[in-house]
Enzyme design. Structure first.
Site, PDB file in Angstrom:
ATOM      1  N   SER A  14       0.790  -1.234   0.000  1.00 54.96           N
ATOM      2  CA  SER A  14       0.000   0.000   0.000  1.00 54.96           C
ATOM      3  C   SER A  14       0.819   1.278   0.000  1.00 54.96           C
ATOM      4  O   SER A  14       0.248   2.373  -0.091  1.00 54.96           O
ATOM      5  CB  SER A  14      -0.947   0.006   1.205  1.00 54.96           C
ATOM      6  OG  SER A  14      -2.008  -0.899   1.000  1.00 54.96           O
ATOM      7  N   LYS A  51       0.056   3.667  -2.706  1.00 58.28           N
ATOM      8  CA  LYS A  51      -1.030   4.649  -2.591  1.00 58.28           C
ATOM      9  C   LYS A  51      -0.497   6.084  -2.540  1.00 58.28           C
ATOM     10  O   LYS A  51      -1.235   7.036  -2.797  1.00 58.28           O
ATOM     11  CB  LYS A  51      -1.882   4.358  -1.356  1.00 58.28           C
ATOM     12  CG  LYS A  51      -2.757   3.098  -1.485  1.00 58.28           C
ATOM     13  CD  LYS A  51      -3.607   2.893  -0.234  1.00 58.28           C
ATOM     14  CE  LYS A  51      -4.635   1.774  -0.391  1.00 58.28           C
ATOM     15  NZ  LYS A  51      -4.066   0.426  -0.325  1.00 58.28           N
ATOM     16  N   SER A  96      -5.831   2.749   4.862  1.00 56.88           N
ATOM     17  CA  SER A  96      -5.310   2.122   3.639  1.00 56.88           C
ATOM     18  C   SER A  96      -6.426   1.376   2.909  1.00 56.88           C
ATOM     19  O   SER A  96      -6.221   0.286   2.368  1.00 56.88           O
ATOM     20  CB  SER A  96      -4.169   1.151   3.986  1.00 56.88           C
ATOM     21  OG  SER A  96      -3.301   0.988   2.893  1.00 56.88           O
TER      22      SER A  96
END
Length: 397
Positions: free
Chosen positions: A85, A88, A143
């Protein structure tokens, strides 16, 4: 002799061109070392400073000064690994400014239909209306892949968003990064590096909204009707959870975990007017190790790192006038994580490089021999012409 000199230059250029495919049998990512040649080397890179933390088990890490972009120390900075993640951050760099934070959006079933099974979720429900600010809180704090997919559909769809993220990575000169999905979930070929993730964080922190979201500890999230529930940031150095203390001066930025990638984390902290960035990828142990490594490297940067001479540089985006990295010979090709599913190799093997070097030497040697033969023939012909001229003069006399 002039013609011989011209032939020499042409021959050398031709031989060099012929040798290049052999000596550059690695990929473009390995041949072009963004941030400096030293960052392509394997092992720890540091100059002028001691005291680096011991027992760091991460496959890759990097410490950089956020303001100057100087890389103070690194370990396999360009090694291509699954980012989880932390990708991101690139999603936010790409999409964050597309929508006003007060804009409202009603979520549909279609917005949530393509979320990978096993994803981390913030708890978005179809039929409810969310502000853009709440969606970004879901991205940064929890997340949430559901929040990522809703924002992606608002942006024109997942495929369009992925393409724009890849274009953004190219502008940031993050050449180790290959985007497959906007959420960072495990997908075949989805890769980044400690260097690239640090670029994403540095770029994002220049935006006040990005900086505010990544530093938010808790927020109230819609549950339907007038009800809300509290969400907490999963960055353990920010919240001091799971047995860890909060890190003094921490700004953010983004953590990540998948069963394939393991733990990844990029953190930023400010002390004494100086802001440092640290990225840690794939430590050998799970749990708190990625945060402990990050804290230890930040501590080093704020103390011993003050005397460190840079081993590389975080480059500027091309759109901001950053100079494009020029191809230079890498000492060792960047490689994907061993055994990574769908990993893309960052370059050829050492054997291929050796073969390329040998081929280049052979070509150059053969070229030198050919040039000597050509010069000898030219000199012989010239001598013959001179002798014939002398004989002609004698006959005319």
């Amino acid at each position: 002799m002039r013609e011989s000199s011209r032939l020499s230059r042409r021959a050398v250029l031709g031989l060099t061109a012929a040798a290049l495919p052999l000596s550059t049998a690695t990929s473009a990512a390995a041949a072009t070392v963004v941030g400096g040649e030293r960052l392509a080397r394997s092992g720890v890179q540091v100059r002028g400073a001691t005291g680096l933390p011991e027992k760091l088990t991460a496959r890759s890490w990097l410490v950089a000064d956020c303001e100057s972009g100087e890389v103070l120390a690194s370990f396999n900075a360009h090694r291509r690994l699954a980012p989880a993640s932390t990708l991101k951050m690139l999603f936010a760099d790409t999409v964050l400014k597309r929508f006003d934070r007060t804009e409202r959006y009603r979520v549909t079933d279609a917005d949530l239909a393509d979320i990978p099974a096993g994803s981390s979720l913030v708890g978005i429900k179809p039929g409810l209306t969310y502000t853009v600010e709440q969606l970004w809180q879901g991205v940064f704090l929890r997340s949430g892949n559901d929040a990522v997919h809703v924002l992606s559909h608002m942006n024109g769809g997942v495929a369009k968003t992925v393409a724009e993220m890849q274009a953004k990575a190219a502008d940031l000169q993050a050449r180790d990064t290959h985007v497959v999905s906007p959420d960072g979930f495990d997908h075949k070929g989805q890769l980044s590096s400690a260097y690239d993730l640090t670029l994403f964080a540095r770029h994002g922190l220049k935006d006040p909204d990005f900086r505010a979201y990544c530093g938010t500890r808790t927020a109230d999230f819609p549950a339907g009707g007038k009800k809300t529930f509290q969400i907490q940031n999963t960055d353990r150095l920010l919240t001091g959870s799971w047995g860890l203390k909060t890190y003094d001066g921490l700004i953010g930025v983004k953590n990540g975990y998948t069963s394939h990638a393991g733990n990844t984390f990029t953190g930023a902290a400010t002390r004494g007017g100086r802001t440092l960035l640290v990225t840690v990828m794939h430590p050998g142990a799970g749990g708190n190790a990625v945060y402990e490594h990050t804290a230890a490297l930040l501590d080093w940067g704020f103390t011993h790192g003050r005397s460190a001479q840079p081993v590389g540089l975080l480059v500027e985006p091309l759109s901001a006038g950053g100079a494009s990295a020029a191809p230079v010979p890498a000492r060792k090709p960047v490689r994907a994580a061993a055994g990574a599913s769908g990993s893309v190799s960052g370059g050829g093997s050492g054997q291929r490089i050796a073969e390329g070097a040998a081929g280049a030497l052979a070509l150059l040697g053969a070229g030198a021999w050919t040039l000597r033969r050509r010069r000898a023939r030219t000199a012989g012909a010239a001598a013959g012409e001179a002798a014939e001229t002398r004989r002609g003069h004698r006959r005319r006399r």
